[in-house]
Design an enzyme around this catalytic site. Structure first.
Site, PDB file in Angstrom:
ATOM      1  N   ASP A  88       5.571 -11.269  13.320  1.00 30.99           N
ATOM      2  CA  ASP A  88       6.166 -10.329  12.351  1.00 30.99           C
ATOM      3  C   ASP A  88       5.062  -9.516  11.698  1.00 30.99           C
ATOM      4  OD1 ASP A  88       5.276 -12.654  10.890  1.00 30.99           O
ATOM      5  OD2 ASP A  88       6.501 -12.033   9.175  1.00 30.99           O
ATOM      6  N   GLU A 153       5.861 -15.146   8.788  1.00 28.94           N
ATOM      7  CA  GLU A 153       4.649 -15.431   7.999  1.00 28.94           C
ATOM      8  C   GLU A 153       4.546 -14.486   6.805  1.00 28.94           C
ATOM      9  OE1 GLU A 153       0.584 -15.459   6.471  1.00 28.94           O
ATOM     10  OE2 GLU A 153       1.647 -13.732   7.285  1.00 28.94           O
ATOM     11  N   HIS A 213      16.072   8.892 -27.324  1.00 30.27           N
ATOM     12  CA  HIS A 213      15.210  10.049 -27.607  1.00 30.27           C
ATOM     13  C   HIS A 213      14.038   9.538 -28.455  1.00 30.27           C
ATOM     14  CE1 HIS A 213      13.728  13.799 -29.174  1.00 30.27           C
ATOM     15  NE2 HIS A 213      14.531  14.462 -28.316  1.00 30.27           N
ATOM     16  N   THR A 315      10.679  13.331 -22.991  1.00 30.13           N
ATOM     17  CA  THR A 315      10.463  12.435 -24.133  1.00 30.13           C
ATOM     18  C   THR A 315      11.560  11.382 -24.142  1.00 30.13           C
ATOM     19  OG1 THR A 315      11.638  14.077 -25.439  1.00 30.13           O
ATOM     20  CG2 THR A 315       9.223  14.068 -25.604  1.00 30.13           C
ATOM     21  N   ARG A 328      -3.834 -15.469  -7.240  1.00 31.80           N
ATOM     22  CA  ARG A 328      -4.364 -16.176  -6.063  1.00 31.80           C
ATOM     23  C   ARG A 328      -4.916 -17.496  -6.581  1.00 31.80           C
ATOM     24  NH1 ARG A 328      -2.979 -13.987  -0.964  1.00 31.80           N
ATOM     25  NH2 ARG A 328      -2.425 -11.863  -1.481  1.00 31.80           N
TER      26      ARG A 328
HETATM   27  N1  BES Z   1      -3.315 -12.436   7.777  1.00 28.21           N
HETATM   28  C1  BES Z   1      -2.950 -12.510   6.404  1.00 28.21           C
HETATM   29  C2  BES Z   1      -3.878 -13.426   5.624  1.00 28.21           C
HETATM   30  C3  BES Z   1      -5.153 -12.706   5.265  1.00 28.21           C
HETATM   31  C4  BES Z   1      -5.204 -11.918   4.141  1.00 28.21           C
HETATM   32  C5  BES Z   1      -6.260 -12.777   6.073  1.00 28.21           C
HETATM   33  C6  BES Z   1      -6.348 -11.215   3.811  1.00 28.21           C
HETATM   34  C7  BES Z   1      -7.403 -12.053   5.766  1.00 28.21           C
HETATM   35  C8  BES Z   1      -7.462 -11.290   4.647  1.00 28.21           C
HETATM   36  C9  BES Z   1      -1.506 -12.975   6.265  1.00 28.21           C
HETATM   37  O1  BES Z   1      -0.678 -12.371   7.238  1.00 28.21           O
HETATM   38  C10 BES Z   1      -0.976 -12.525   4.927  1.00 28.21           C
HETATM   39  O2  BES Z   1      -0.851 -11.362   4.708  1.00 28.21           O
HETATM   40  N2  BES Z   1      -0.672 -13.457   4.025  1.00 28.21           N
HETATM   41  C11 BES Z   1      -0.029 -13.156   2.782  1.00 28.21           C
HETATM   42  C12 BES Z   1       0.760 -14.370   2.380  1.00 28.21           C
HETATM   43  C13 BES Z   1       1.942 -14.087   1.503  1.00 28.21           C
HETATM   44  C14 BES Z   1       2.915 -13.105   2.092  1.00 28.21           C
HETATM   45  C15 BES Z   1       2.674 -15.377   1.176  1.00 28.21           C
HETATM   46  C16 BES Z   1      -1.052 -12.791   1.707  1.00 28.21           C
HETATM   47  O3  BES Z   1      -2.191 -13.284   1.721  1.00 28.21           O
HETATM   48  O4  BES Z   1      -0.717 -11.967   0.847  1.00 28.21           O
HETATM   49 ZN    ZN Z   2      -0.271 -10.310   6.604  1.00 31.50          ZN
END
Ligand code: BES
Ligand code: ZN
Length: 455
Positions: A88, A153, A213, A315, A328
């Site tokens: 995907d 994923e 307003h 406005t 993260r």
């Molecule tokens: N391939 C990425 C993970 C990744 C991110 C590798 C940045 C290298 C650098 C993976 O497909 C992804 O995008 N993961 C998401 C997870 C989320 C949707 C739960 C992410 O990291 O945002």
């Molecule tokens: Zn990704």
């Protein structure tokens, strides 16, 4: 082995033609309108696995998008390697910023340009091609191989997690091999031994029961955008520390050895800032940029909406404002606990003059592994051979939520042998994948399967 390598060299052009076909299917998992495309892409993967000699190839239906499985178990007594990837892709908007059609791959400047070129079709295709080469030349593989390529994923792998729980025997293996991360730098082979987790939240602030307003009402009631901005400003302090109580409670500090390893990774702050078009970098005090982007927890607003955003001036004192905030996470932070603390904190700083609602959108656990495992070392050796340069170990800043489930449920080491680059524009317009990394990736996969034969 030489014959296998020779075969790969001779077939590069065809590999790219096939990858182009794979990339032409708009398998965007998050958009309902693409559901049949996602299913079609599962069909492509399944056909391809059959073509390269995999047995028991099957498309497993789920409540969401299908999972594709295939295996070759003709090496009794040898280890079994489970290769995971995802077919995907992310949406393509804003489409006007693409230099070419995202689903008509173009080869230009030594790169292949298309949505999914890196993330993750290009990277999982690498392993299909290495397996194909062995099967075509030797009629067998050095080890047993299972493929599991999923279609969710990018939306959190919820159904693969359920599938994993019910199919432990089918997926039983000695190691999980994944190429879905980045090289630390160009031409620098890299094993990632960690991934960050994710906690994704939304804050909605409601003020008056309708837009007002701002001349007649401004100054008498709270403005939801102003209040939302104040809340956001209280999430971090001036040293880049996140102010949510207990946020850092479960974070494991770096070991001395790990910090030393970070220092050996060649990284230029100046070059990094220049490439991103910023005058100065900013982040958590006391940590290097490498540490900040891969191994420390962070908090970012991903989007903010409210009030009048059209052309010109209007406005208005808006009724609503909202923001999407993601964090993260690093080992051993738990996204469920962090979501709870986030909600509690935001509610505690919310003024009575507005209604504040906090929703949890999704989450994923962080991942961390030892880089002394035999399979991990074998993968590092394979990369070093393919790149002609010693592989380094680093931690990936992005997330792959299913990885922890693999490690915990299959009790097998997970090898993150990514071949992308952070500059490949994944999730952005003009995604691409360097052909040199594709080619070296196929070689790395070939070398790894051979190394694994001895384990
Ligand atoms: N391939 C990425 C993970 C990744 C991110 C590798 C940045 C290298 C650098 C993976 O497909 C992804 O995008 N993961 C998401 C997870 C989320 C949707 C739960 C992410 O990291 O945002
Ligand atoms: Zn990704």
């Amino acid at each position: 082995m030489d014959k296998v390598l020779n075969y790969i060299g001779k077939n590069q052009k065809r590999y790219l033609k096939e990858l182009t076909e794979y990339l032409s299917i708009p398998s965007i998992s998050t958009l309902k309108t693409h559901k049949t495309d996602v299913a079609r892409c599962a069909g492509f993967v399944s056909d391809h696995l059959k073509k390269i000699g995999m047995k028991k190839v099957k498309i497993f239906k789920t409540k969401g998008h299908p999972i594709v499985y295939g295996e070759w178990m003709g090496a009794p007594g040898k280890p079994t390697v489970l290769i995971y990837g995802h077919y995907d892709v992310q949406p393509v908007d804003p489409l006007n910023l693409w230099n070419s059609d995202p689903f008509k791959a173009v080869v230009k400047d030594g790169k292949i340009w298309a949505r999914g070129a890196n993330d993750n079709k290009g990277q999982n295709f690498i392993h299909m091609k290495s397996v194909e080469a062995y099967m075509a030349v030797e009629g067998r593989l050095p080890v047993n191989v299972k493929f599991i390529i999923e279609g969710e994923e990018e939306i959190g792998s919820e159904n693969l997690e359920i599938f994993l729980k019910h199919n432990q025997k089918l997926l039983k293996c000695d190691a999980v091999l994944i190429s879905d991360t980045s090289l630390f730098a160009e031409d620098q082979p890299t094993i990632s031994y960690g991934l960050r987790g994710l906690c994704y939240m939304e804050i909605e602030v409601t003020g008056p029961n309708k837009d007002l307003h701002s001349g007649s009402f401004g100054g008498s009631v709270a403005n939801p955008i102003n209040e939302l901005a104040k809340i956001i400003s209280k999430l971090q302090d001036n040293n880049g520390k996140i102010k949510i109580p207990n946020f850092y409670k479960d974070v494991i500090p770096f070991t001395k050895k790990e910090r030393e390893n970070f220092k050996t990774l060649k990284f230029s702050d100046g070059k990094f800032a220049k490439e991103l078009g910023v005058k100065e970098l900013q982040g958590e005090k006391g940590y290097s940029t490498v540490e900040r982007i891969s191994a420390r927890p962070t908090l970012d607003c991903n989007g903010i909406v409210g009030g009048f955003t059209g052309e010109g001036a209007k406005t208005v004192l808006p009724s609503k404002a909202s923001a999407k905030v993601s964090m993260r996470l690093v080992p051993y932070q738990d996204p469920v606990k962090i979501a709870r603390e986030f909600k509690k904190y935001v509610m505690s700083i919310a003024p009575k003059s507005v209604k504040v609602e906090v929703k949890e959108l999704h989450g994923g656990l962080p991942f961390y592994t030892s880089f002394e495992n035999d399979y991990v070392v074998a993968a590092a050796n394979a990369l070093s051979k393919a790149f002609g340069r010693k592989a380094v170990y680093s931690r990936e800043g992005g997330s792959i939520p299913i990885v922890v489930e693999f490690a915990n449920q299959l009790k097998a080491p997970v090898i993150l042998m990514g071949l992308g680059l952070d500059s490949d524009n994944i999730h952005s317009p003009n995604e691409h994948f360097h052909l040199s990394n594709f080619e070296r990736g196929v070689l790395s996969s070939v070398y790894f399967l051979k190394e694994a034969e001895e384990l």
